[in-house]
Design a protein around this motif. Structure first.
Motif, short mmCIF file in Angstrom:
data_model
loop_
_atom_site.label_atom_id
_atom_site.label_comp_id
_atom_site.label_asym_id
_atom_site.label_seq_id
_atom_site.Cartn_x
_atom_site.Cartn_y
_atom_site.Cartn_z
N MET A 167 -7.98 -4.26 7.46
CA MET A 167 -8.91 -4.21 8.58
C MET A 167 -10.31 -4.65 8.12
SD MET A 167 -6.78 -3.06 10.84
CE MET A 167 -7.73 -2.46 12.23
N LYS A 168 -11.06 -5.23 9.03
CA LYS A 168 -12.43 -5.64 8.72
C LYS A 168 -13.30 -4.39 8.49
CE LYS A 168 -12.09 -9.80 11.54
NZ LYS A 168 -10.70 -9.52 11.96
N GLY A 169 -14.34 -4.57 7.70
CA GLY A 169 -15.26 -3.48 7.45
C GLY A 169 -14.86 -2.59 6.29
N ASN A 170 -13.93 -3.07 5.47
CA ASN A 170 -13.48 -2.29 4.31
C ASN A 170 -13.37 -3.20 3.10
OD1 ASN A 170 -12.50 0.42 5.65
ND2 ASN A 170 -11.75 -1.26 6.92
N GLY A 171 -13.67 -2.63 1.94
CA GLY A 171 -13.54 -3.37 0.70
C GLY A 171 -13.66 -2.41 -0.46
N PHE A 172 -13.63 -2.94 -1.66
CA PHE A 172 -13.86 -2.10 -2.83
C PHE A 172 -14.51 -2.90 -3.93
CE2 PHE A 172 -9.49 -3.69 -3.16
CZ PHE A 172 -9.45 -4.20 -4.45
N LEU A 173 -15.21 -2.19 -4.78
CA LEU A 173 -15.87 -2.79 -5.93
C LEU A 173 -15.35 -2.09 -7.18
CD1 LEU A 173 -18.16 -4.56 -7.20
CD2 LEU A 173 -19.68 -2.58 -6.86
N PHE A 174 -14.79 -2.87 -8.09
CA PHE A 174 -14.41 -2.33 -9.39
C PHE A 174 -15.67 -2.25 -10.24
CE2 PHE A 174 -13.77 -3.63 -13.83
CZ PHE A 174 -13.04 -2.55 -14.30
N CYS B 50 -13.95 -7.11 -3.82
CA CYS B 50 -12.80 -7.51 -2.99
C CYS B 50 -13.01 -7.02 -1.56
CB CYS B 50 -11.50 -6.95 -3.55
SG CYS B 50 -11.07 -7.59 -5.18
N SER B 51 -12.34 -7.68 -0.61
CA SER B 51 -12.50 -7.35 0.80
C SER B 51 -11.15 -7.26 1.49
CB SER B 51 -13.36 -8.42 1.48
OG SER B 51 -13.58 -8.11 2.84
N ALA B 52 -10.92 -6.19 2.25
CA ALA B 52 -9.61 -5.92 2.85
C ALA B 52 -9.15 -6.98 3.83
CB ALA B 52 -9.63 -4.55 3.54
N HIS B 53 -10.07 -7.53 4.62
CA HIS B 53 -9.62 -8.42 5.69
C HIS B 53 -9.21 -9.80 5.18
CE1 HIS B 53 -13.20 -11.12 6.55
NE2 HIS B 53 -13.76 -10.22 5.75
N LYS B 54 -9.31 -10.02 3.86
CA LYS B 54 -8.80 -11.26 3.29
C LYS B 54 -7.35 -11.12 2.85
CE LYS B 54 -12.99 -13.04 3.48
NZ LYS B 54 -13.41 -14.06 4.45
N PHE B 55 -6.84 -9.88 2.81
CA PHE B 55 -5.42 -9.70 2.48
C PHE B 55 -4.72 -8.84 3.54
CE2 PHE B 55 -7.93 -6.86 -0.36
CZ PHE B 55 -7.47 -5.60 0.04
N HIS B 56 -5.05 -9.12 4.81
CA HIS B 56 -4.36 -8.54 5.97
C HIS B 56 -4.67 -7.07 6.17
CE1 HIS B 56 -2.04 -12.27 6.40
NE2 HIS B 56 -1.97 -12.24 5.08
N MET C 285 -6.26 -0.12 3.95
CA MET C 285 -6.53 -1.16 2.95
C MET C 285 -5.58 -1.03 1.76
SD MET C 285 -10.12 -2.13 1.00
CE MET C 285 -10.50 -0.45 0.53
N ALA C 286 -5.35 0.19 1.32
CA ALA C 286 -4.42 0.41 0.21
C ALA C 286 -3.03 -0.08 0.58
CB ALA C 286 -4.39 1.89 -0.16
N LYS C 287 -2.63 0.16 1.83
CA LYS C 287 -1.31 -0.31 2.28
C LYS C 287 -1.28 -1.83 2.34
CE LYS C 287 1.66 1.66 4.91
NZ LYS C 287 2.44 2.31 5.99
N ALA C 288 -2.33 -2.44 2.86
CA ALA C 288 -2.38 -3.90 2.95
C ALA C 288 -2.30 -4.54 1.57
CB ALA C 288 -3.66 -4.34 3.67
N LEU C 289 -3.01 -3.96 0.60
CA LEU C 289 -3.01 -4.52 -0.75
C LEU C 289 -1.62 -4.41 -1.37
CD1 LEU C 289 -4.66 -5.77 -3.05
CD2 LEU C 289 -5.16 -3.45 -3.85
N ARG C 290 -0.93 -3.30 -1.12
CA ARG C 290 0.43 -3.14 -1.66
C ARG C 290 1.36 -4.17 -1.06
NH1 ARG C 290 4.87 -1.19 0.34
NH2 ARG C 290 3.87 -0.12 2.09
N ILE C 291 1.32 -4.34 0.27
CA ILE C 291 2.21 -5.29 0.93
C ILE C 291 1.92 -6.71 0.47
CG2 ILE C 291 2.90 -6.28 3.15
CD1 ILE C 291 2.25 -3.55 4.42
#
Length: 380
Positions: A205-212, A197-203, A245-251
């Motif tokens: 910041m760019k340059g952040n993501g996570f891998l499960f 997953c990538s942070a900048h696809k759900f509002h 990113m955690a905040k963006a995913l929650r919102i």
């Protein structure tokens, strides 16, 4: 300005930008440092990991922070292939993956791995029976995108996961960059082993993501030089990016109640597009994400259409942002069996929860003006 290129990137939420700035300026310590500033930063990373895991319904230790979807896909695919190469060197993916997946597999082919690329139907969807037929004793990984970044086609991920229960030696990777917060996906129920997953696809910041990475799955690291991220991703963590990113995913996750709005916008756009002579819709009519519409204007150059709309401050794209500057026909549309003319003239419109009906109407109005002008130039 009318921004309809949310599949390329979304505008960060204001609260996310504020969180990023606060963390970057106040909690600037290195999370690996032993002093109080480092421990504060480490605490924020740990808390963010738990929050993301709770939203996804997984364990905190199964979340690995990355720089985005491309890195997550490369770690999952290359890391798994190399970790399991002693068991087999056959891998399976599809013909309609994002470039970061397609090129990772192409690199592995150069390194001696064998890759099966599953075909898709006219809707851009794989056949699960064909997948089952492609599995061999030496197959170690299946990698399938959840929501196609160009057309919005949803792949039968849960059905694939059910099938792979019969093959416990196989690992299942899903690229959910375009799907997360837009199209439901239960990681546990779908028997997914790795998910990018990538942070900048759900509002975010760019340059952040996570891998499960499911607990118990062994993946080789691509980066070396530190013990961070369970020894899977060396390098100092981007604390501000992770927290925001955690905040963006929650919102974004809390806005799921607005899904009907996206469906309504999509239906409104398609109805108006089909009323314009010469436009053909490429996205499927069923099992499709609510925020992506792909269409072609045969006889025109998509980059000219994009630039003409840009002059009116209306922003759309041709194909994946990672490939949009390439003039070749869309690899995804070609795999769907569309003609070279259609595959070469595709336009992608993608919404966010903030897109309005008025913006869709203005986009259509500008398109109705631009298309005749372009055709007049071409025919003159």
């Amino acid at each position: 300005m009318i921004y309809l290129d949310n599949s390329a990137t979304t505008k960060p939420y204001q609260e996310v930008v504020e969180t990023y700035a606060k963390v970057a300026s106040t909690y600037f310590g290195n999370p690996s440092s032993l002093h109080s500033l480092g421990m504060q930063a480490e605490g924020l990373v740990t808390e963010s990991r738990s929050r993301i895991a709770n939203i996804l319904g997984v364990k905190a230790k199964e979340i690995i922070f990355t720089s985005g979807g491309t890195e997550g896909n490369n770690i999952a695919i290359k890391g798994t292939a190399w970790a399991k190469k002693s068991r087999g060197k056959h891998l399976i993916t599809t013909q309609v993956e994002h470039a970061s997946v397609a090129e990772a597999f192409a690199q592995l082919e150069q390194d001696g791995f064998e890759v099966t690329y599953l075909p898709v139907d006219h809707a851009g969807r794989i056949n699960v029976m064909q997948l089952e037929a492609a599995i061999r004793p030496d197959t170690t990984l299946v990698s399938i995108i959840h929501v196609n970044n160009e057309t919005g086609t949803i792949q039968p991920i849960h059905e694939v996961g059910k099938l792979l229960e019969k093959f416990p030696h196989l690992l299942f990777h899903v690229d959910d960059v375009q799907g997360i917060t837009k199209v439901p996906l239960n990681i546990r129920e779908a028997r997914i082993d790795l998910c990018s997953c990538s942070a900048h696809k759900f509002h975010g910041m760019k340059g952040n993501g996570f891998l499960f990475v499911r607990e118990g799955v062994r993946v080789n690291s691509l980066l070396h030089g530190g013990e961070q991220e369970n020894q899977l991703r060396a390098g100092t963590e981007n604390v501000a990016g992770i927290v925001s990113m955690a905040k963006a995913l929650r919102i974004a996750s809390e806005q799921k109640s607005h899904d009907k709005k996206l469906v309504s916008l999509r239906e409104r756009l398609i109805t108006q597009l089909t009323s314009i002579e010469g436009i053909v819709i490429n996205s499927p009519s069923y099992d499709v994400a609510p925020h992506i519409v792909n269409f072609s204007i045969p006889g025109t150059k998509p980059e000219v259409v994009v630039q003409s709309l840009t002059a009116k401050e209306v922003y759309v794209s041709t194909k994946s942002a990672c490939s949009s500057k390439l003039s070749a026909p869309s690899r995804v549309l070609s795999a769907m069996g569309l003609s070279e003319e259609r595959a070469s003239s595709g336009i992608r419109v993608s919404f966010s929860y903030e897109t309005t009906q008025q913006e869709i109407d203005r986009f259509i109005a500008e398109l109705k003006v631009i298309i005749p002008e372009l055709r007049e130039v071409i025919n003159s």
